[in-house]
Design a protein around this motif. Structure first.
Motif, mmCIF file in Angstrom:
data_model
loop_
_atom_site.group_PDB
_atom_site.id
_atom_site.type_symbol
_atom_site.label_atom_id
_atom_site.label_comp_id
_atom_site.label_asym_id
_atom_site.label_seq_id
_atom_site.Cartn_x
_atom_site.Cartn_y
_atom_site.Cartn_z
ATOM 1 N N ASN A 16 26.829 35.828 -56.344
ATOM 2 C CA ASN A 16 25.447 35.928 -56.803
ATOM 3 C C ASN A 16 24.529 36.074 -55.609
ATOM 4 O O ASN A 16 24.865 35.634 -54.508
ATOM 5 C CB ASN A 16 25.027 34.657 -57.564
ATOM 6 C CG ASN A 16 25.724 34.521 -58.877
ATOM 7 O OD1 ASN A 16 25.513 35.309 -59.776
ATOM 8 N ND2 ASN A 16 26.589 33.520 -58.991
ATOM 9 N N ILE A 17 23.373 36.671 -55.851
ATOM 10 C CA ILE A 17 22.316 36.675 -54.849
ATOM 11 C C ILE A 17 21.075 36.045 -55.458
ATOM 12 O O ILE A 17 20.905 36.023 -56.683
ATOM 13 C CB ILE A 17 21.985 38.090 -54.317
ATOM 14 C CG1 ILE A 17 21.436 38.995 -55.425
ATOM 15 C CG2 ILE A 17 23.182 38.706 -53.631
ATOM 16 C CD1 ILE A 17 20.871 40.310 -54.911
ATOM 17 N N LYS A 18 20.255 35.509 -54.599
ATOM 18 C CA LYS A 18 18.931 35.022 -54.969
ATOM 19 C C LYS A 18 17.937 35.719 -54.054
ATOM 20 O O LYS A 18 18.147 35.773 -52.835
ATOM 21 C CB LYS A 18 18.813 33.512 -54.806
ATOM 22 C CG LYS A 18 19.645 32.726 -55.792
ATOM 23 C CD LYS A 18 19.418 31.245 -55.631
ATOM 24 C CE LYS A 18 20.237 30.472 -56.637
ATOM 25 N NZ LYS A 18 19.987 29.028 -56.536
ATOM 26 N N VAL A 19 16.875 36.265 -54.629
ATOM 27 C CA VAL A 19 15.882 37.012 -53.865
ATOM 28 C C VAL A 19 14.693 36.105 -53.568
ATOM 29 O O VAL A 19 14.189 35.424 -54.463
ATOM 30 C CB VAL A 19 15.416 38.261 -54.654
ATOM 31 C CG1 VAL A 19 14.382 39.032 -53.861
ATOM 32 C CG2 VAL A 19 16.602 39.141 -55.002
ATOM 33 N N LYS A 20 14.259 36.110 -52.326
ATOM 34 C CA LYS A 20 13.110 35.301 -51.924
ATOM 35 C C LYS A 20 11.824 36.020 -52.316
ATOM 36 O O LYS A 20 11.636 37.192 -52.001
ATOM 37 C CB LYS A 20 13.121 35.066 -50.421
ATOM 38 C CG LYS A 20 12.029 34.141 -49.950
ATOM 39 C CD LYS A 20 12.158 33.845 -48.473
ATOM 40 C CE LYS A 20 11.114 32.832 -48.040
ATOM 41 N NZ LYS A 20 11.234 32.549 -46.610
ATOM 42 N N SER A 48 13.713 42.890 -48.570
ATOM 43 C CA SER A 48 13.688 41.531 -49.110
ATOM 44 C C SER A 48 14.679 40.639 -48.379
ATOM 45 O O SER A 48 15.658 41.096 -47.804
ATOM 46 C CB SER A 48 14.048 41.530 -50.596
ATOM 47 O OG SER A 48 13.114 42.234 -51.344
ATOM 48 N N THR A 49 14.410 39.352 -48.438
ATOM 49 C CA THR A 49 15.340 38.357 -47.938
ATOM 50 C C THR A 49 16.137 37.832 -49.123
ATOM 51 O O THR A 49 15.566 37.513 -50.162
ATOM 52 C CB THR A 49 14.590 37.196 -47.264
ATOM 53 O OG1 THR A 49 13.808 37.717 -46.188
ATOM 54 C CG2 THR A 49 15.539 36.147 -46.739
ATOM 55 N N ILE A 50 17.462 37.775 -48.966
ATOM 56 C CA ILE A 50 18.312 37.278 -50.047
ATOM 57 C C ILE A 50 19.236 36.193 -49.518
ATOM 58 O O ILE A 50 19.500 36.113 -48.315
ATOM 59 C CB ILE A 50 19.166 38.391 -50.695
ATOM 60 C CG1 ILE A 50 20.177 38.951 -49.686
ATOM 61 C CG2 ILE A 50 18.308 39.485 -51.282
ATOM 62 C CD1 ILE A 50 21.351 39.611 -50.340
#
Length: 108
Positions: free
Chosen positions: A7-11, A74-76
Motif C-alpha cells: 500500500n501507499i499513503k500520499v502526503k 508527491s511524497t508517499i
C-alpha cells in the motif's frame, strides 16, 4: 486487474485559513488512507554511511489504480503486505496505462 503486494499513503499539504477572529487555522496535512499497489524494487543500496549512520537508497516502480489527483512530485509512504513501512519517497514519474486503467509510478 491489480494484484496488490503493498500500500501507499500520499502526503497532503496542510492549508492555512483564518477564523472569524483573524487567527490562523491549519487544516489537513498528514498522510491519507491506504491505496493498494503492486510494487517492485528497481534498485536497493544498503551501503550508504554518513557520520556512522547507515541509510538505504532505493528506487521502486509500482502500479496503482487510476486516481482523481496528480501524484507527480508527491511524497508517499510505501508499506509492504505486512503493513511494515519500507520508506518515504518522492514520486519522480507517473504514467497512465490506459489499456489496463492503471498508473505506473517511479519513486525514489
Amino acid at each position: 486487474m491489480l494484484i496488490a503486494n503493498g500500500n501507499i499513503k500520499v502526503k497532503s499539504e496542510p492549508t492555512v485559513t483564518t477564523d472569524g477572529d483573524g487567527n490562523s487555522v491549519v487544516t489537513g496535512g498528514g498522510y491519507g488512507s491506504n491505496i493498494p499497489c503492486q510494487y517492485r524494487a528497481n534498485a536497493i543500496n544498503n551501503i550508504g554511511v554518513v557520520q556512522n549512520n547507515v541509510f538505504t537508497l532505493a528506487t521502486y516502480s509500482m502500479l496503482i489504480d487510476v486516481q482523481s489527483f496528480d501524484l507527480k512530485g508527491s511524497t508517499i509512504q510505501l508499506y509492504n503486505a505486512a503493513a511494515e513501512l519500507l520508506g518515504t519517497y518522492q514520486v519522480k514519474r507517473g504514467d497512465l496505462l490506459p489499456h489496463v486503467e492503471l498508473i505506473k509510478l517511479i519513486v525514489s
